[in-house]
Design an enzyme around this catalytic site. Structure first.
Site, short mmCIF file in Angstrom:
data_model
loop_
_atom_site.label_atom_id
_atom_site.label_comp_id
_atom_site.label_asym_id
_atom_site.label_seq_id
_atom_site.Cartn_x
_atom_site.Cartn_y
_atom_site.Cartn_z
N ARG A 1 65.60 69.58 -18.28
CA ARG A 1 65.07 68.23 -18.85
C ARG A 1 66.07 68.27 -20.02
O ARG A 1 66.48 67.30 -20.66
CB ARG A 1 63.73 68.35 -19.25
CG ARG A 1 63.50 67.19 -20.26
CD ARG A 1 61.88 66.84 -20.32
NE ARG A 1 61.26 68.20 -20.13
CZ ARG A 1 60.75 69.10 -21.29
NH1 ARG A 1 61.65 68.70 -22.25
NH2 ARG A 1 59.95 69.88 -20.93
N TYR B 1 66.56 40.32 -19.34
CA TYR B 1 65.98 40.99 -18.23
C TYR B 1 64.46 40.84 -18.33
O TYR B 1 64.04 41.31 -19.14
CB TYR B 1 66.62 42.20 -17.70
CG TYR B 1 65.88 43.05 -16.71
CD1 TYR B 1 65.58 42.28 -15.61
CD2 TYR B 1 65.26 44.12 -16.99
CE1 TYR B 1 64.51 42.96 -14.38
CE2 TYR B 1 64.23 44.79 -15.80
CZ TYR B 1 64.15 44.19 -14.75
OH TYR B 1 63.54 44.61 -13.78
N ASP C 1 72.81 45.39 -24.64
CA ASP C 1 72.58 45.69 -23.11
C ASP C 1 73.98 45.16 -22.34
O ASP C 1 74.23 44.02 -22.37
CB ASP C 1 71.43 45.10 -22.50
CG ASP C 1 71.07 45.48 -20.92
OD1 ASP C 1 72.20 45.75 -20.38
OD2 ASP C 1 69.84 45.56 -20.85
N LYS D 1 73.09 49.29 -11.53
CA LYS D 1 73.72 48.07 -11.07
C LYS D 1 75.39 48.57 -10.75
O LYS D 1 75.56 49.12 -9.84
CB LYS D 1 73.55 46.96 -12.19
CG LYS D 1 72.18 46.77 -12.70
CD LYS D 1 71.30 46.53 -11.80
CE LYS D 1 69.88 45.84 -11.63
NZ LYS D 1 69.00 46.99 -12.34
O1 P1T Z 1 66.07 48.59 -13.31
P1 P1T Z 1 66.34 49.34 -14.33
O2 P1T Z 1 67.41 50.46 -14.00
O3 P1T Z 1 65.21 50.00 -15.15
O4 P1T Z 1 67.30 48.48 -15.56
C1 P1T Z 1 66.59 47.30 -16.11
C2 P1T Z 1 67.77 46.37 -16.57
C3 P1T Z 1 68.11 46.49 -17.81
N1 P1T Z 1 68.94 45.63 -18.15
C4 P1T Z 1 69.42 44.54 -17.54
C5 P1T Z 1 70.41 43.54 -18.00
C6 P1T Z 1 69.05 44.38 -16.19
O5 P1T Z 1 69.25 43.55 -15.41
C7 P1T Z 1 67.91 45.31 -15.63
C8 P1T Z 1 67.41 45.49 -14.27
N2 P1T Z 1 67.73 43.99 -13.69
C9 P1T Z 1 67.37 43.79 -12.35
C10 P1T Z 1 66.49 44.66 -11.62
C11 P1T Z 1 67.40 42.37 -12.01
O6 P1T Z 1 67.48 42.04 -10.73
O7 P1T Z 1 67.95 41.64 -12.68
#
Ligand code: P1T
Length: 379
Positions: free
Chosen positions: A46, A98, A170, A195
């Site tokens: 961790r 998001y 972000d 992503k």
């Molecule tokens: O899904 P995660 O890895 O927890 O990420 C969250 C997140 C944070 N910031 C942005 C700009 C994002 O697009 C996302 C996650 N977005 C999707 C799952 C989506 O389909 O838009």
């Protein structure tokens, strides 16, 4: 070295025992100590893990950061960054983010006493109107999800710093290949590495980067305390993705600009949101702070929900799914899918309506993608 070289080599060393050129998956929870407290620098996974650290060195390098922290998801990264603040602190956030970020802020962090104001920061002067005596941070997402609004990172960082705010960006949609917020004045960059960075829709992950030693020390402490780390396999998958990120981003951007040009001309499409279009209100800022315009396109199809549903069921190559940034093309309906957790009246104010469709343009042959959209739009 240039970014495409650094994407492959930054932070990577052949493994010491065998010379393995790729960082191994150190799939271990703990490490043997020679005597109590006499360890190699690795105590418990961790806290430290070599695979995760290789990924962090790579991401830090690409984002022009001195520190990067990998997380179990993008939401985990955002939640940990929010723990830099305390009850009673106020954070200004751009209005289009998001859905999961909006939910985290308004339904989780707000219950712990953080206060949020969401405002359209397409006009940088809107920041001043949102400030309060207890404002501590500015959260930006550009290009934003799902409306692809563009925010001037340099101008807003300068304004925010005059009020001693911590500026967080972000950078998931742009990636460091297209945009490096720390170079533009932001203090912390967060990512969903699920992503483009992972790039193959096979892993969930997140990251936070900074050049500020005080923030870095606290983020490291918080992550170790909260325990929201990625496993070594997941860190390895993202690291593998990073090596082809520059190539993939080039292909995503080229395909997306072709598709945006096609959609603009289509009579059934009411509006196309893509920062690469000269008609996009943020086009000039995007051109100045990004090296290309990304792989995401959002558009409004005429006819509301019935037509949107029909279209979404008619595409054959585009897969109807949440998420984005993988090699394969995805399509989704923000109001019913990724942004469903945002209250309906706020969605309506923002313009996340029933005809709104978002596509993540993959790196398939663009002619196949165009033909797929064309056949689905003619049904
Ligand atoms: O899904 P995660 O890895 O927890 O990420 C969250 C997140 C944070 N910031 C942005 C700009 C994002 O697009 C996302 C996650 N977005 C999707 C799952 C989506 O389909 O838009």
């Amino acid at each position: 070295m240039r970014i495409a070289t650094r994407a492959i080599h930054a932070g990577q060393h052949p493994e010491a025992i065998t010379g393995a050129i790729m960082t191994p998956v150190f799939q271990t929870s703990t490490y043997v100590q020679h005597g109590p407290g006499e360890h190699t620098g690795y105590e418990y996974s961790r806290t430290q893990n070599p695979t995760r650290e290789a990924l962090e060195r790579n991401i830090a390098d690409l984002e022009s950061a001195s520190h990067a922290f990998a997380f179990a998801s993008g939401c985990a990264a955002a939640a940990t960054v929010m723990h830099l603040f305390k009850a009673g602190d106020h954070i200004v956030c751009n209005d289009d983010v998001y859905g999961g970020t909006h939910r985290l802020f308004t339904q989780v962090m707000a219950t712990h006493g953080l206060e949020f104001t969401f405002v359209d920061l397409g006009d940088v002067n809107a920041l001043e109107g949102a400030l309060r005596p207890n404002t501590k941070a500015l959260w930006l997402e550009t290009p934003s999800n799902p409306l692809l609004k563009i925010i001037d990172l340099k101008a807003l960082s300068t304004k925010a710093h005059a009020h001693e705010l911590v500026v967080i960006c972000d950078n998931t949609f742009a990636t460091p290949i297209l945009q490096r917020p720390l170079e533009l004045g932001c203090d912390i960059v967060v990512h969903s590495t699920t992503k483009y960075m992972g790039g193959h829709s096979d892993v969930i992950g997140g990251a936070a980067c900074t050049n500020n030693d005080t923030h870095a020390k606290r983020l490291g402490f918080l992550r170790n305390s909260l325990g929201n780390v990625p496993g070594p396999w997941d860190a390895w998958l993202v690291l593998r993705g990073m090596k082809t990120l520059p190539l993939r981003m080039k292909a995503h951007c080229e395909n997306a600009s072709r598709i945006a040009a096609y959609l603009v001309e289509h009579k059934r499409i009411e509006r196309v949101m893509y920062p690469g279009l000269k008609t996009h209100p943020g086009h000039a800022i995007a051109a100045s702070q990004m090296s290309a315009f990304g792989g995401m396109i959002t558009f409004i199809l005429e006819g509301g929900l019935p037509q949107a549903e029909r279209f979404l069921k008619s595409v054959k190559i585009f897969a109807l799914a949440e998420s984005l940034g993988g090699v394969e093309s995805l399509i989704e309906h923000p109001a019913l899918m990724t942004h469903a957790s945002i209250p309906a009246h706020i969605r309506a104010q923002l313009g996340i309506n029933d005809g709104l469709i978002r596509i993540s343009v993959g790196i398939e042959d663009v002619n196949d993608l165009l033909e797929d959209l064309d056949q689905a739009l003619s049904i």
